[in-house]
Design a protein around this motif. Structure first.
Motif, PDB file in Angstrom:
ATOM      1  N   GLY A 121      -4.915   4.674   6.365  1.00  7.99           N
ATOM      2  CA  GLY A 121      -5.903   4.273   5.343  1.00  7.99           C
ATOM      3  C   GLY A 121      -6.051   2.823   5.073  1.00  7.99           C
ATOM      4  O   GLY A 121      -6.371   2.256   6.093  1.00  7.99           O
ATOM      5  N   PRO A 122      -5.956   2.075   4.040  1.00 13.16           N
ATOM      6  CA  PRO A 122      -6.558   0.775   3.978  1.00 13.16           C
ATOM      7  C   PRO A 122      -5.973  -0.268   4.932  1.00 13.16           C
ATOM      8  O   PRO A 122      -6.224  -1.163   5.486  1.00 13.16           O
ATOM      9  CB  PRO A 122      -6.147   0.453   2.266  1.00 13.16           C
ATOM     10  CG  PRO A 122      -6.149   1.623   1.586  1.00 13.16           C
ATOM     11  CD  PRO A 122      -5.570   2.610   2.718  1.00 13.16           C
ATOM     12  N   TYR A 136     -15.095  12.335   1.972  1.00 18.70           N
ATOM     13  CA  TYR A 136     -13.911  13.065   1.817  1.00 18.70           C
ATOM     14  C   TYR A 136     -14.155  14.405   2.636  1.00 18.70           C
ATOM     15  O   TYR A 136     -13.619  15.004   3.034  1.00 18.70           O
ATOM     16  CB  TYR A 136     -13.216  12.872   0.490  1.00 18.70           C
ATOM     17  CG  TYR A 136     -11.929  13.798   0.751  1.00 18.70           C
ATOM     18  CD1 TYR A 136     -10.929  13.202   1.403  1.00 18.70           C
ATOM     19  CD2 TYR A 136     -11.815  14.778   0.070  1.00 18.70           C
ATOM     20  CE1 TYR A 136      -9.525  13.852   1.392  1.00 18.70           C
ATOM     21  CE2 TYR A 136     -10.739  15.707  -0.059  1.00 18.70           C
ATOM     22  CZ  TYR A 136      -9.293  15.156   0.782  1.00 18.70           C
ATOM     23  OH  TYR A 136      -8.188  15.635   0.678  1.00 18.70           O
ATOM     24  N   SER A 175       0.812  -1.186  -0.048  1.00 18.91           N
ATOM     25  CA  SER A 175      -0.136  -0.018   0.007  1.00 18.91           C
ATOM     26  C   SER A 175       0.866   1.293  -0.281  1.00 18.91           C
ATOM     27  O   SER A 175       0.561   2.308  -0.784  1.00 18.91           O
ATOM     28  CB  SER A 175      -0.889  -0.001   1.225  1.00 18.91           C
ATOM     29  OG  SER A 175      -1.535   1.045   1.358  1.00 18.91           O
ATOM     30  N   THR A 182     -13.322   6.770   7.019  1.00 21.36           N
ATOM     31  CA  THR A 182     -13.764   5.250   6.422  1.00 21.36           C
ATOM     32  C   THR A 182     -14.079   4.482   7.504  1.00 21.36           C
ATOM     33  O   THR A 182     -14.841   3.895   7.285  1.00 21.36           O
ATOM     34  CB  THR A 182     -12.535   5.073   5.736  1.00 21.36           C
ATOM     35  OG1 THR A 182     -12.148   6.027   4.941  1.00 21.36           O
ATOM     36  CG2 THR A 182     -12.662   3.737   5.049  1.00 21.36           C
ATOM     37  N   ASN A 228       1.625   7.083  -6.464  1.00 26.04           N
ATOM     38  CA  ASN A 228       0.491   7.906  -6.768  1.00 26.04           C
ATOM     39  C   ASN A 228       0.772   9.365  -6.449  1.00 26.04           C
ATOM     40  O   ASN A 228       0.401  10.222  -7.318  1.00 26.04           O
ATOM     41  CB  ASN A 228      -0.867   7.397  -6.422  1.00 26.04           C
ATOM     42  CG  ASN A 228      -1.140   6.063  -6.966  1.00 26.04           C
ATOM     43  OD1 ASN A 228      -0.726   5.732  -7.970  1.00 26.04           O
ATOM     44  ND2 ASN A 228      -1.985   5.290  -6.135  1.00 26.04           N
ATOM     45  N   ASP A 283      -2.085  12.379   1.369  1.00 28.71           N
ATOM     46  CA  ASP A 283      -3.378  12.512   1.138  1.00 28.71           C
ATOM     47  C   ASP A 283      -4.043  12.495   2.594  1.00 28.71           C
ATOM     48  O   ASP A 283      -5.396  12.231   2.934  1.00 28.71           O
ATOM     49  CB  ASP A 283      -3.888  11.255   0.554  1.00 28.71           C
ATOM     50  CG  ASP A 283      -3.338   9.765   1.238  1.00 28.71           C
ATOM     51  OD1 ASP A 283      -2.487   9.898   2.168  1.00 28.71           O
ATOM     52  OD2 ASP A 283      -3.938   8.568   0.945  1.00 28.71           O
ATOM     53  N   ASP A 315      -8.330  11.522  -6.794  1.00 24.36           N
ATOM     54  CA  ASP A 315      -8.221  10.239  -5.995  1.00 24.36           C
ATOM     55  C   ASP A 315      -7.943  10.197  -4.349  1.00 24.36           C
ATOM     56  O   ASP A 315      -8.241   9.139  -3.725  1.00 24.36           O
ATOM     57  CB  ASP A 315      -6.697   9.404  -6.559  1.00 24.36           C
ATOM     58  CG  ASP A 315      -5.606  10.277  -6.602  1.00 24.36           C
ATOM     59  OD1 ASP A 315      -5.496  11.438  -6.003  1.00 24.36           O
ATOM     60  OD2 ASP A 315      -4.565   9.365  -6.330  1.00 24.36           O
ATOM     61  N   TYR A 316      -7.853  11.410  -3.939  1.00 22.79           N
ATOM     62  CA  TYR A 316      -7.751  11.728  -2.283  1.00 22.79           C
ATOM     63  C   TYR A 316      -9.248  11.203  -2.060  1.00 22.79           C
ATOM     64  O   TYR A 316      -9.132  10.873  -0.691  1.00 22.79           O
ATOM     65  CB  TYR A 316      -7.424  12.871  -2.197  1.00 22.79           C
ATOM     66  CG  TYR A 316      -6.051  13.565  -2.187  1.00 22.79           C
ATOM     67  CD1 TYR A 316      -5.072  12.594  -3.051  1.00 22.79           C
ATOM     68  CD2 TYR A 316      -5.487  14.290  -1.335  1.00 22.79           C
ATOM     69  CE1 TYR A 316      -3.779  12.869  -3.201  1.00 22.79           C
ATOM     70  CE2 TYR A 316      -4.218  14.587  -1.627  1.00 22.79           C
ATOM     71  CZ  TYR A 316      -3.269  13.985  -2.293  1.00 22.79           C
ATOM     72  OH  TYR A 316      -2.116  14.105  -2.392  1.00 22.79           O
ATOM     73  N   SER A 317     -10.318  11.344  -2.610  1.00 22.85           N
ATOM     74  CA  SER A 317     -11.513  11.142  -2.070  1.00 22.85           C
ATOM     75  C   SER A 317     -12.038   9.370  -2.247  1.00 22.85           C
ATOM     76  O   SER A 317     -13.089   9.064  -1.589  1.00 22.85           O
ATOM     77  CB  SER A 317     -12.662  11.757  -2.834  1.00 22.85           C
ATOM     78  OG  SER A 317     -12.856  11.262  -4.203  1.00 22.85           O
ATOM     79  N   GLN A 318     -11.158   8.741  -2.936  1.00 17.84           N
ATOM     80  CA  GLN A 318     -11.106   7.430  -2.960  1.00 17.84           C
ATOM     81  C   GLN A 318     -12.734   7.019  -3.430  1.00 17.84           C
ATOM     82  O   GLN A 318     -13.382   6.041  -2.736  1.00 17.84           O
ATOM     83  CB  GLN A 318     -10.971   6.633  -1.813  1.00 17.84           C
ATOM     84  CG  GLN A 318      -9.563   6.887  -1.297  1.00 17.84           C
ATOM     85  CD  GLN A 318      -9.116   6.105   0.135  1.00 17.84           C
ATOM     86  OE1 GLN A 318      -9.927   5.372   0.465  1.00 17.84           O
ATOM     87  NE2 GLN A 318      -7.984   6.487   0.499  1.00 17.84           N
TER      88      GLN A 318
END
Length: 353
Positions: free
Chosen positions: A188-189, A296, A19, A212, A26, A55, A287-290
């Motif tokens: 994040g993930p 976001y 990741s 999230t 990115n 991000d 892409d920051y908002s996924q």
């Protein structure tokens, strides 16, 4: 490191590494190629800045300044690079890979006692912007830092500011740092996955990861330090966190360049104070908002109270940070820290004029 910490870290290291590499690729691409919105391309003096997670909303002013075109307006070609944790941004700065780092101010104190002279030149915030979350499974028994004992707690990286703050909350509430296991899970993930699969019982993270977790109903908020009030309650005062910090020798040798950086960042902070979360979110890379712009935007809104409007170090802030670090860090506890050398307002004062 104790075996439990090592093995737990190994369990998530593969996912974290993948990741992190993807995120770095990115972020670096978006920071240098997105010239249509004031990106890093173009002419001007080149300055490389490493960010402890481009991000992350707590470091939003870095990319926003570029997207607004303020670096370019100052005649700078700023290249924003990204690492998943602030401690890695610190390492890049000290090793000379970059000229500046966007990360937590507390690194300047930690580095001073290690013989490195680093100072914050623009203070983005007066609160940590961090949130201690707990998994649904552990929520029944983990209701305060008093319950950290025996727990696996996620941090972005060992030696990071999330690690520092977690240790302080533990010690403040009667739990020794040796009585729980910090686990490096990034953000994040990787953080969300670690919380969901039981690799951690809880942990400290920021938006948009917090948003999230709540959206997925993967955990609950235990301590919220996204506002000055939350910082006061948890830490006993204002806690200057995200900042632009640089090596003092470089600052003294490149004052014109540092002034241009300060001008750009202060202009961004002022812009942020007069625009809504949705307007700010709209300026950021897609892409920051996924894929979830509403979520976001909410993450930006929740974190906005942490930011200063002028880049000035908050009164009493350095003292709060020193108190926090001295509570658990033996190197700082037994050392004399010269707080006046950990930050300067010279450049933001001129920018305000």
């Amino acid at each position: 490191m104790r075996k439990t910490a090592r093995y737990t870290s190994l369990a998530v290291s593969g996912l974290l590494a993948l990741s992190s590499l993807t995120a770095c690729a990115n972020d670096a691409a978006s920071s240098t190629a997105d010239t249509g919105s004031g990106g890093g391309g173009g002419k001007g003096e080149t300055v490389k800045i490493m960010v402890g997670g481009l991000d992350k909303v707590i470091y939003l002013p870095a990319m926003l300044t570029q997207r607004l075109g303020y670096f370019q307006a100052e005649g700078l070609n700023v290249q924003l690079l990204s690492e998943p944790a602030g401690v890695q941004a610190e390492t890049a700065l000290v090793s000379g890979q970059v000229q500046g780092a966007v990360g937590f101010y507390d690194h300047t104190l930690d580095l001073q006692v290690k013989g490195k002279s680093v100072e914050s030149v623009v203070q983005f915030s007066h609160a940590p912007g961090e949130v201690e979350v707990v998994s649904n499974k552990a929520a029944g028994d983990l209701t305060s830092p008093k319950d950290f004992k025996g727990r696996k707690l996620g941090v972005t990286g060992l030696g990071s500011s999330t690690d520092f703050l977690t240790k302080y909350l533990a010690v403040k509430n009667g739990v020794n740092v040796s009585e729980f296991t910090p686990v490096a899970v990034g953000a994040g993930p990787t953080f969300v996955a670690a919380l969901q699969n039981g690799a951690i019982d809880g942990g400290m993270t920021t938006d948009p990861t917090v948003a999230t977790i709540l959206d997925k109903k993967a955990g609950k908020v235990l301590i919220d330090m996204r506002t000055p009030e939350g910082s006061q309650q948890a830490l006993g005062g204002p806690y200057p966190s995200s900042s632009l910090y640089m090596q003092t020798d470089w600052v003294n040798g490149h004052k014109d360049t540092v002034q241009k950086l300060a001008n750009a960042f202060v202009k961004t902070l002022k812009w942020m104070s007069t625009h809504s979360a949705s307007e700010i979110a709209a300026k950021m890379p897609a892409d920051y908002s996924q894929g979830n712009k509403t979520l976001y935007t909410q993450a930006v809104k929740s974190t906005l109270p942490m930011f200063t409007k002028d880049g000035v170090m908050p009164d009493g802030g350095p003292e709060t940070v020193e108190k926090v670090l001295k509570a658990f860090n033996p190197n700082i506890k037994n050392a004399k820290v010269d707080l006046s050398r950990t930050y300067t307002t010279e450049f933001v004062d001129k920018a305000a004029k």
